[in-house]
Scaffold this active site. Sequence first.
Site, short mmCIF file in Angstrom:
data_model
loop_
_atom_site.label_atom_id
_atom_site.label_comp_id
_atom_site.label_asym_id
_atom_site.label_seq_id
_atom_site.Cartn_x
_atom_site.Cartn_y
_atom_site.Cartn_z
N LYS A 1 6.62 -3.96 -13.63
CA LYS A 1 5.51 -4.56 -14.40
C LYS A 1 5.35 -3.95 -15.79
O LYS A 1 4.69 -4.54 -16.64
CB LYS A 1 4.20 -4.43 -13.61
CG LYS A 1 4.18 -5.26 -12.33
CD LYS A 1 2.85 -5.09 -11.59
CE LYS A 1 2.82 -5.88 -10.31
NZ LYS A 1 3.66 -5.29 -9.23
N HIS B 1 4.12 -1.07 -6.67
CA HIS B 1 3.29 -2.18 -7.12
C HIS B 1 2.88 -1.90 -8.57
O HIS B 1 2.89 -2.79 -9.41
CB HIS B 1 2.07 -2.32 -6.21
CG HIS B 1 1.25 -3.54 -6.48
ND1 HIS B 1 1.80 -4.80 -6.46
CD2 HIS B 1 -0.07 -3.70 -6.77
CE1 HIS B 1 0.84 -5.69 -6.74
NE2 HIS B 1 -0.29 -5.04 -6.93
N HIS C 1 2.25 -8.44 -14.89
CA HIS C 1 1.97 -8.67 -13.47
C HIS C 1 2.11 -10.16 -13.16
O HIS C 1 1.28 -10.97 -13.58
CB HIS C 1 0.56 -8.17 -13.14
CG HIS C 1 0.28 -8.10 -11.68
ND1 HIS C 1 1.09 -8.68 -10.73
CD2 HIS C 1 -0.74 -7.51 -10.99
CE1 HIS C 1 0.59 -8.45 -9.53
NE2 HIS C 1 -0.52 -7.74 -9.66
N CYS D 1 -1.63 -10.84 -4.96
CA CYS D 1 -0.49 -10.19 -5.61
C CYS D 1 0.56 -9.69 -4.63
O CYS D 1 1.59 -9.17 -5.04
CB CYS D 1 -1.00 -9.04 -6.48
SG CYS D 1 -2.30 -9.60 -7.59
N PHE E 1 -5.35 -8.32 -3.85
CA PHE E 1 -6.80 -8.41 -3.67
C PHE E 1 -7.09 -8.90 -2.25
O PHE E 1 -6.41 -9.81 -1.75
CB PHE E 1 -7.42 -9.39 -4.67
CG PHE E 1 -7.52 -8.87 -6.08
CD1 PHE E 1 -7.28 -7.55 -6.39
CD2 PHE E 1 -7.87 -9.74 -7.11
CE1 PHE E 1 -7.39 -7.08 -7.70
CE2 PHE E 1 -7.98 -9.28 -8.43
CZ PHE E 1 -7.74 -7.96 -8.72
N GLU F 1 -1.78 4.30 -5.01
CA GLU F 1 -0.41 4.09 -4.56
C GLU F 1 0.37 5.40 -4.56
O GLU F 1 1.19 5.65 -3.67
CB GLU F 1 0.30 3.05 -5.43
CG GLU F 1 1.63 2.61 -4.84
CD GLU F 1 2.32 1.47 -5.58
OE1 GLU F 1 3.35 0.99 -5.07
OE2 GLU F 1 1.84 1.06 -6.66
#
Length: 412
Positions: free
Chosen positions: A334, A302, A339, A163, A398, A313
């Site tokens: 998002k 994010h 996403h 991502c 990830f 975050e």
Amino acid sequence: MSRRVVVTGMGAITPIGNTVEEFWKGLKEKKVGIGPITYFDTADYKAKLAAEVKGFDAKQYMDPKAAKRMEQFCQFAVAATKEALEDAGIDMEKEDPFRVGVSVGSGIGSLQALEREHKKLLEKGPGRINPLLVPLMISNMAAGNVAIQFGLKGKCINVVTACATGTHSIGEAFRSIQYGEADVMVAGGAEASITPIGVAGFTALTALNTVDDPARASIPFDKERNGFIMGEGAGVVVLESLEHALARGAKIYAEVGGYGATCDAFHITSPAEDGSGAAKAMEVAIADAGMKPEDVDYINAHGTSTHHNDLFETKAIKLVLGDHACKVKINSTKSMVGHLLGAAGGVEFIACVKSIEEGFVHATAGLEIDDPECDLDYTKGQGVDMEVNCAVSNSLGFGGHNASLLVKKYNR
């Protein structure tokens, strides 16, 4: 001496619009592009919602024959690139093609091709596999097809960091221009993974929200958040050295100031719990731009709408900005487009550039119920008219990949 790098063109294919103008208008209007999955029957699936691209016809952007030899993620990349190059006014007949490069990534490549051909393998045997399976499937073909379609013969790479792919791709393009490897780079990400195996895989990981209400599905920083919603599309920008842009009289949207990339080296899916890895990426991007934490006006987070991401975050932003964290506007794109995985960083970077250009920070659309642990200003309710001189875009992938880009108002 590193060169200054500016943004001169943008292109987007998103769940809320297939041009930058439509995408940005959608963000300003809090348009949520999430709905029931239409690509396959979800009767047996827990997750039934996604943010699909609507009304996309590849033949509007490329020759039908070329479109047939491309999977959807590549079609999205080529379409967004076409808009970005036209927006930038790049005329390849006047450019040295070996000085124009590509850095367009995809986190996954084509799951569609894999599913289709695997079914064929099981039902009809190995002799019936499409000879083009491999070049249709592999993730670097977004960059490859973009280069082929537009005759871009310079450095051609794709970064794959889940991502964080789109943000790393733009960051690496920025570095390529800074250090003289290219004068112009087409950069960003593309993804199209709303497929049975894609949705089933992320659901098995308990990463997806399984609610039925699109308005409460992607709700970053909300107390009731419970997973992300799969999106798809592409975000591509044209970056060029300042001298190259000035020499051809290009319109300059903004300047890329800094880029930070780190790894949590902690866990394959969870970010570091203290936010230290993401904080360091932001810190490096800010220092790279020769700026201070208090110079940051806005952070495009994010903000996936998973419990861990949004909490960690938030901690990361506090770590790097200190007291200034409470004064910064934060939002998550998002909340409206879901996403976009490897394309997320591309479209979110565009949102940052548009915020600088128009002096507007869009709302985090789904955020209604405050979470006491997420206690910063996430632009709840309505968007805000404000001067944005310096914006930071974050992506976490990830594997522990963290990437941050700092983009600022261009001053000659």
